[in-house]
Write an enzyme that holds these catalytic residues in place. Sequence first.
Site, PDB file in Angstrom:
ATOM      1  N   SER A 110       0.837  -1.200   0.000  1.00  0.00           N
ATOM      2  CA  SER A 110       0.000   0.000   0.000  1.00  0.00           C
ATOM      3  C   SER A 110       0.879   1.260   0.000  1.00  0.00           C
ATOM      4  O   SER A 110       1.637   1.469  -0.946  1.00  0.00           O
ATOM      5  CB  SER A 110      -0.960  -0.055   1.195  1.00  0.00           C
ATOM      6  OG  SER A 110      -2.011   0.866   1.054  1.00  0.00           O
TER       7      SER A 110
ATOM      8  N   GLU B  38      -9.819  -6.549  -3.745  1.00  0.00           N
ATOM      9  CA  GLU B  38      -9.236  -5.500  -2.909  1.00  0.00           C
ATOM     10  C   GLU B  38      -9.633  -4.106  -3.352  1.00  0.00           C
ATOM     11  O   GLU B  38     -10.329  -3.919  -4.353  1.00  0.00           O
ATOM     12  CB  GLU B  38      -7.722  -5.659  -2.885  1.00  0.00           C
ATOM     13  CG  GLU B  38      -6.984  -5.229  -4.129  1.00  0.00           C
ATOM     14  CD  GLU B  38      -5.572  -4.785  -3.745  1.00  0.00           C
ATOM     15  OE1 GLU B  38      -5.464  -3.636  -3.281  1.00  0.00           O
ATOM     16  OE2 GLU B  38      -4.626  -5.557  -3.923  1.00  0.00           O
TER      17      GLU B  38
ATOM     18  N   HIS C 119      -6.904  -6.480   0.257  1.00  0.00           N
ATOM     19  CA  HIS C 119      -5.782  -5.539   0.245  1.00  0.00           C
ATOM     20  C   HIS C 119      -4.565  -6.133   0.958  1.00  0.00           C
ATOM     21  O   HIS C 119      -3.430  -5.867   0.574  1.00  0.00           O
ATOM     22  CB  HIS C 119      -6.215  -4.241   0.928  1.00  0.00           C
ATOM     23  CG  HIS C 119      -5.275  -3.096   0.723  1.00  0.00           C
ATOM     24  ND1 HIS C 119      -4.835  -2.703  -0.517  1.00  0.00           N
ATOM     25  CD2 HIS C 119      -4.686  -2.245   1.619  1.00  0.00           C
ATOM     26  CE1 HIS C 119      -4.024  -1.672  -0.394  1.00  0.00           C
ATOM     27  NE2 HIS C 119      -3.903  -1.380   0.892  1.00  0.00           N
TER      28      HIS C 119
END
EC number: 3.4.11.5
Length: 303
Positions: free
Chosen positions: A111, A248, A275
């Site tokens: 991320s 995700e 995710h």
Amino acid sequence: MKQGTTIITLDNGYHLWTNTQGTGDIHLLALHGGPGGNHEYWEDTAKQLANQRLNVQVHMYDQLGSWYSDQPDYSDPEIAKKYLTYDYFLDEVEEVRQKLGIDKFYLIGQSWGGALVQMYAAKYGQHLKGAIISSMVDNIDEYVESINHIRETVLSADQVAYMQQVEAKGNYDDAKYQSYVGILNDGYVDRKKPAAISHLIDTTATAVYGAFQGDNEFVIKGKLKEWNFREHLKEIQVPTLLTFGEHETMPIATGKKMAELIPHSRFVTTPEGGHHHMIDNAPVYYDHLATFIRDVESDNFNA
């Protein structure tokens, strides 16, 4: 290299928590997301790679402000101005590399950590064997469009309208609002929730998260609002793996587009993964990662 936890002192005087697991001559430095999250979903990475018959020394650390590392007083405008910047967190990666004494290594980021990987590979790529961008796009607008489309698909029109009303008021502690966030989190962020990384309180570094993300995942008001690295992807010259979960928040279409723009890249997805697909479906996630590292190590990498 010393296994376990080492506290390193940065040149700025702050201290970062670091931890090394695994053995071997291959080094992998793992960056967490958030911003303001922590290292915990990387804790078993060396073990997972060993399960794939690949011995790797995995180095983790909590970024400045995060749970196990020093937490500056960001309420001081001068401190916030100095340390809550892209440049600070990018150069922090390089300083951690130096302090740990590793070179010609692999860099993985989840991320927000995936944004740091993109920037690091473009600026400091001479130190890398390979880069792994996990669940991160190069254009934040496409992420916002994707996550709001998911919300509109999963929730009813009335539920979405309620969330938007709460967001307009900034009342994010609203219980009903948080129940809807929970539904989305269960389906697209943390599909599998291991008890080992659960906490009794929220460990997010809210000052860091707020500065970059804002108040929540759906309305980005912080510095990430301007995130667009697309024109720089061509500067990433090292072998690169882009890995996304099939369920995700980040748009898979954007990941595929990035793979077309990064010169030496491979795109993979993890079935049943959200995710945090390194947890949701670890065998597939780490098979992709181990295969990538083996291919680079054997000079057999191709997209």
